[in-house]
Design a protein around this motif. Structure first.
Motif, PDB file in Angstrom:
ATOM      1  N   ILE A 166      47.526   6.010 -11.957  1.00  7.35           N
ATOM      2  CA  ILE A 166      48.289   7.128 -11.388  1.00  7.35           C
ATOM      3  C   ILE A 166      49.616   7.259 -12.121  1.00  7.35           C
ATOM      4  O   ILE A 166      50.038   8.364 -12.502  1.00  7.35           O
ATOM      5  N   HIS A 167      50.273   6.116 -12.361  1.00  6.38           N
ATOM      6  CA  HIS A 167      51.551   6.117 -13.070  1.00  6.38           C
ATOM      7  C   HIS A 167      51.380   6.649 -14.495  1.00  6.38           C
ATOM      8  O   HIS A 167      52.205   7.444 -14.980  1.00  6.38           O
ATOM      9  N   PHE A 168      50.322   6.235 -15.169  1.00  9.07           N
ATOM     10  CA  PHE A 168      50.056   6.691 -16.540  1.00  9.07           C
ATOM     11  C   PHE A 168      49.839   8.200 -16.592  1.00  9.07           C
ATOM     12  O   PHE A 168      50.467   8.914 -17.377  1.00  9.07           O
ATOM     13  N   HIS A 169      48.947   8.705 -15.741  1.00 11.50           N
ATOM     14  CA  HIS A 169      48.652  10.142 -15.759  1.00 11.50           C
ATOM     15  C   HIS A 169      49.850  10.971 -15.276  1.00 11.50           C
ATOM     16  O   HIS A 169      50.073  12.083 -15.759  1.00 11.50           O
ATOM     17  N   ALA A 170      50.605  10.433 -14.340  1.00 11.78           N
ATOM     18  CA  ALA A 170      51.773  11.163 -13.831  1.00 11.78           C
ATOM     19  C   ALA A 170      52.830  11.332 -14.917  1.00 11.78           C
ATOM     20  O   ALA A 170      53.518  12.356 -14.974  1.00 11.78           O
ATOM     21  N   ASN A 171      52.949  10.344 -15.793  1.00  9.73           N
ATOM     22  CA  ASN A 171      54.016  10.373 -16.798  1.00  9.73           C
ATOM     23  C   ASN A 171      53.596  11.009 -18.117  1.00  9.73           C
ATOM     24  O   ASN A 171      54.395  11.707 -18.744  1.00  9.73           O
ATOM     25  N   CYS A 172      52.392  10.731 -18.589  1.00 10.50           N
ATOM     26  CA  CYS A 172      52.029  11.286 -19.900  1.00 10.50           C
ATOM     27  C   CYS A 172      50.579  11.752 -19.982  1.00 10.50           C
ATOM     28  O   CYS A 172      50.122  12.151 -21.049  1.00 10.50           O
ATOM     29  N   GLY A 173      49.874  11.679 -18.884  1.00 13.74           N
ATOM     30  CA  GLY A 173      48.477  12.091 -18.891  1.00 13.74           C
ATOM     31  C   GLY A 173      48.275  13.414 -18.195  1.00 13.74           C
ATOM     32  O   GLY A 173      49.009  14.373 -18.402  1.00 13.74           O
ATOM     33  N   ASP A 174      47.270  13.459 -17.331  1.00 16.06           N
ATOM     34  CA  ASP A 174      46.887  14.683 -16.637  1.00 16.06           C
ATOM     35  C   ASP A 174      47.310  14.565 -15.174  1.00 16.06           C
ATOM     36  O   ASP A 174      46.819  13.710 -14.436  1.00 16.06           O
ATOM     37  N   LEU A 175      48.193  15.452 -14.732  1.00 11.52           N
ATOM     38  CA  LEU A 175      48.673  15.396 -13.343  1.00 11.52           C
ATOM     39  C   LEU A 175      47.547  15.658 -12.343  1.00 11.52           C
ATOM     40  O   LEU A 175      47.572  15.129 -11.228  1.00 11.52           O
ATOM     41  N   THR A 176      46.585  16.461 -12.734  1.00  8.03           N
ATOM     42  CA  THR A 176      45.446  16.714 -11.848  1.00  8.03           C
ATOM     43  C   THR A 176      44.664  15.431 -11.597  1.00  8.03           C
ATOM     44  O   THR A 176      44.275  15.130 -10.462  1.00  8.03           O
ATOM     45  N   VAL A 177      44.439  14.663 -12.664  1.00  8.59           N
ATOM     46  CA  VAL A 177      43.750  13.371 -12.530  1.00  8.59           C
ATOM     47  C   VAL A 177      44.581  12.429 -11.679  1.00  8.59           C
ATOM     48  O   VAL A 177      44.048  11.706 -10.821  1.00  8.59           O
ATOM     49  N   ALA A 178      45.900  12.431 -11.899  1.00  6.91           N
ATOM     50  CA  ALA A 178      46.787  11.582 -11.097  1.00  6.91           C
ATOM     51  C   ALA A 178      46.670  11.920  -9.621  1.00  6.91           C
ATOM     52  O   ALA A 178      46.596  11.027  -8.760  1.00  6.91           O
ATOM     53  N   SER A 179      46.622  13.213  -9.317  1.00  2.00           N
ATOM     54  CA  SER A 179      46.503  13.648  -7.914  1.00  2.00           C
ATOM     55  C   SER A 179      45.162  13.241  -7.318  1.00  2.00           C
ATOM     56  O   SER A 179      45.090  12.817  -6.154  1.00  2.00           O
ATOM     57  N   GLU A 180      44.093  13.356  -8.111  1.00  2.00           N
ATOM     58  CA  GLU A 180      42.765  12.965  -7.626  1.00  2.00           C
ATOM     59  C   GLU A 180      42.692  11.467  -7.356  1.00  2.00           C
ATOM     60  O   GLU A 180      42.140  11.021  -6.340  1.00  2.00           O
ATOM     61  N   LEU A 181      43.267  10.686  -8.260  1.00  2.47           N
ATOM     62  CA  LEU A 181      43.305   9.232  -8.049  1.00  2.47           C
ATOM     63  C   LEU A 181      44.143   8.885  -6.831  1.00  2.47           C
ATOM     64  O   LEU A 181      43.814   7.970  -6.076  1.00  2.47           O
ATOM     65  N   PHE A 182      45.221   9.646  -6.635  1.00  2.00           N
ATOM     66  CA  PHE A 182      46.090   9.411  -5.485  1.00  2.00           C
ATOM     67  C   PHE A 182      45.341   9.664  -4.172  1.00  2.00           C
ATOM     68  O   PHE A 182      45.480   8.905  -3.209  1.00  2.00           O
ATOM     69  N   GLU A 183      44.550  10.736  -4.131  1.00  2.00           N
ATOM     70  CA  GLU A 183      43.823  11.078  -2.906  1.00  2.00           C
ATOM     71  C   GLU A 183      42.843   9.980  -2.510  1.00  2.00           C
ATOM     72  O   GLU A 183      42.532   9.809  -1.328  1.00  2.00           O
ATOM     73  N   ASP A 184      42.352   9.215  -3.489  1.00  2.00           N
ATOM     74  CA  ASP A 184      41.396   8.137  -3.200  1.00  2.00           C
ATOM     75  C   ASP A 184      42.073   6.783  -3.039  1.00  2.00           C
ATOM     76  O   ASP A 184      41.402   5.765  -2.853  1.00  2.00           O
ATOM     77  N   SER A 185      43.414   6.752  -3.135  1.00  2.00           N
ATOM     78  CA  SER A 185      44.119   5.463  -3.096  1.00  2.00           C
ATOM     79  C   SER A 185      44.540   5.109  -1.678  1.00  2.00           C
ATOM     80  O   SER A 185      44.402   5.903  -0.744  1.00  2.00           O
ATOM     81  N   ALA A 186      45.079   3.901  -1.576  1.00  2.00           N
ATOM     82  CA  ALA A 186      45.604   3.441  -0.281  1.00  2.00           C
ATOM     83  C   ALA A 186      46.971   4.074  -0.078  1.00  2.00           C
ATOM     84  O   ALA A 186      47.959   3.658  -0.705  1.00  2.00           O
ATOM     85  N   LYS A 187      47.069   5.079   0.773  1.00  2.00           N
ATOM     86  CA  LYS A 187      48.295   5.857   0.889  1.00  2.00           C
ATOM     87  C   LYS A 187      49.397   5.143   1.657  1.00  2.00           C
ATOM     88  O   LYS A 187      50.502   5.661   1.783  1.00  2.00           O
TER      89      LYS A 187
END
Length: 445
Positions: A52-73
């Motif tokens: 999530i940190h990788f995609h949020a900073n230099c990857g794909d924010l959409t992927v980061a959001s999808e990973l976030f939705e499946d994470s322990a919030k």
């Protein structure tokens, strides 16, 4: 590790991904993600948060959001990573949504949001969050100080610094850099000297880095203490092109033309390549000292010796130099031969030279060209009126005044600033149609 046939485990991938994030190696990071997915580690909480940190900073924010939705919030890490990613990409509205929904906000999240608002110039929003933050560190304070400096509200930057000291927070080099820029903007030499002394105490063993040294030179030059600027310059062990530009330009505007040109010669001898800004300083020196032949040579050197194309500032310096020397016809021909379109400043410079040397015809033409570009500057009309008045052509003066009346133009009141009682700047306004008035501006930290 891969070449030796050693299989990575769930601890390997997060460290490699963190390295990819710091280096902004997006392609490599995506490859690491694919390998982790293939090996079945993608469900690991630590790895997922790192992704999530990788995609949020230099990857794909959409992927980061999808990973976030499946994470322990319930974990603050993915919330903080996603908030940070959206804020750093300029999507503050989305970042604020995640920030407001966070079950628990860490200091990093507060700092990310405050910095995001400050960088975008939304200082009211930044200030509101700043005072709501339960804890603050030097990054929090620096974000506010830098934000106010960026917005040109340097008095408020100094006020925040005062609060920072009262709160017992120790400033760092980033703080001092912003404060030096604030002092340069305000022309506040007293506070600038205090910051210099504080810096000397902080960095007594290792000296100033290039950024701080450059900021000190710039501050002293803009505050009128060119001797101190030269002293800082001479004490700096490492210098870059900005260092040379600051001192050459500072000496130029303070009338030390010989010293400025000598430093330019020294700069070339030290193998530092001058840039466009360097030549602005050199041409200003030639203009202020009447070194017309040298100015022509440096203008050619810029293009022929360093392959630098002149910009509007260089052309402006040349017109100013020729105009000051009374070479008005040459200045006009120079403007006509420019490879870029002359702007209002070029024609205003020629108009000012016509005012000094009493050239009515060329002044009238320069004013006509100027008014085709802009009609909202009272000084443009006043210059032409003064040219007519100097020659006793009162009909011309009346025509200019009528032109000003017809367009609703009114001469702006003069303004002067003086420092009084150590901490106050008194601003005097001079208006021909009203009494002199003043107001104090308390700028002390």
């Amino acid at each position: 590790m891969a070449k030796r046939g050693i299989e990575p485990d769930s601890f390997t991938f997060p460290f490699v991904l963190k390295a990819c994030t710091k280096l902004c190696w997006r392609k490599m990071g995506l490859g690491i993600q694919g390998k982790a997915l293939k090996m079945g580690f993608i469900g690991n909480t630590f790895l997922r948060n790192t992704l999530i940190h990788f995609h949020a900073n230099c990857g794909d924010l959409t992927v980061a959001s999808e990973l976030f939705e499946d994470s322990a919030k319930g974990d603050v890490v993915p919330w903080s990573a996603l908030t940070s990613g959206y804020a750093r990409r300029g999507q503050l509205d989305v970042a604020r949504k995640y920030f407001d929904e966070m079950p628990m906000k860490d200091l990093v999240s507060w700092n990310v949001m405050i910095t995001g608002y400050a960088k975008r110039g939304e200082m009211e929003s930044a200030r509101k969050l700043f005072y709501e933050a339960p804890k603050k560190d030097v990054v929090t304070w620096n974000a506010m100080i830098a934000g106010y400096v960026l917005c040109g509200e340097c008095e408020k930057a100094l006020e925040i610094f005062k609060e920072m000291k009262n709160a017992g927070e120790r400033p760092d080099e980033v703080t001092m850099l912003s404060l030096l820029n604030a002092c340069a903007y305000l022309g506040d030499l007293r506070v600038g000297i205090e910051i210099h002394l504080s810096l000397s105490e902080m960095l007594s063993s290792c000296g100033f880095n290039v950024l701080l040294g450059n900021a000190l030179i710039d501050m002293y030059a803009k505050c009128g203490s060119i001797e101190r600027a030269v002293e800082v310059f001479r004490k700096m062990r490492d210098k870059d092109v900005s260092t040379w530009n600051s001192i050459i330009g500072g000496l130029a505007v303070h009338g030390h033309a010989e010293e400025s040109i000598n430093l330019f010669t020294e700069m070339r001898s030290s193998k530092v390549r001058p840039n466009e800004i360097t030549f602005v300083g050199v041409l200003v020196s030639c203009s202020h000292s009447g070194k017309v032949n040298e100015g022509r040579q440096y203008f050619r050197l810029m293009r022929d010796g360093y392959n630098l194309e002149p910009n509007i500032r260089h052309y402006g310096c040349m017109v100013d130099m020729l105009g000051r020397a009374g070479l008005l016809d040459e200045a006009f021909k120079f403007i006509e031969s420019m490879e870029i379109e002359p702007n209002a400043i070029i024609w205003r410079t020629l108009l000012g030279a016509c005012r000094i040397h009493g050239n009515v015809e060329l002044g009238r033409y320069a004013n006509e060209r100027l008014l085709k570009i802009r009609r909202d500057q009272s000084g443009d009309y006043v210059l032409l009126s003064n040219i007519f008045a100097s020659k006793g052509e009162w009909d011309g003066v009346d025509k200019v005044r009528k032109m000003m009346d017809d367009t609703g133009m009114r001469k702006e009141a003069g303004c002067s600033l003086i420092e009084a009682e150590e901490k106050a700047l008194m601003q005097f306004l001079f208006d021909s149609k009203s009494n002199i008035n003043f107001r104090p501006m308390n700028l002390g930290p």
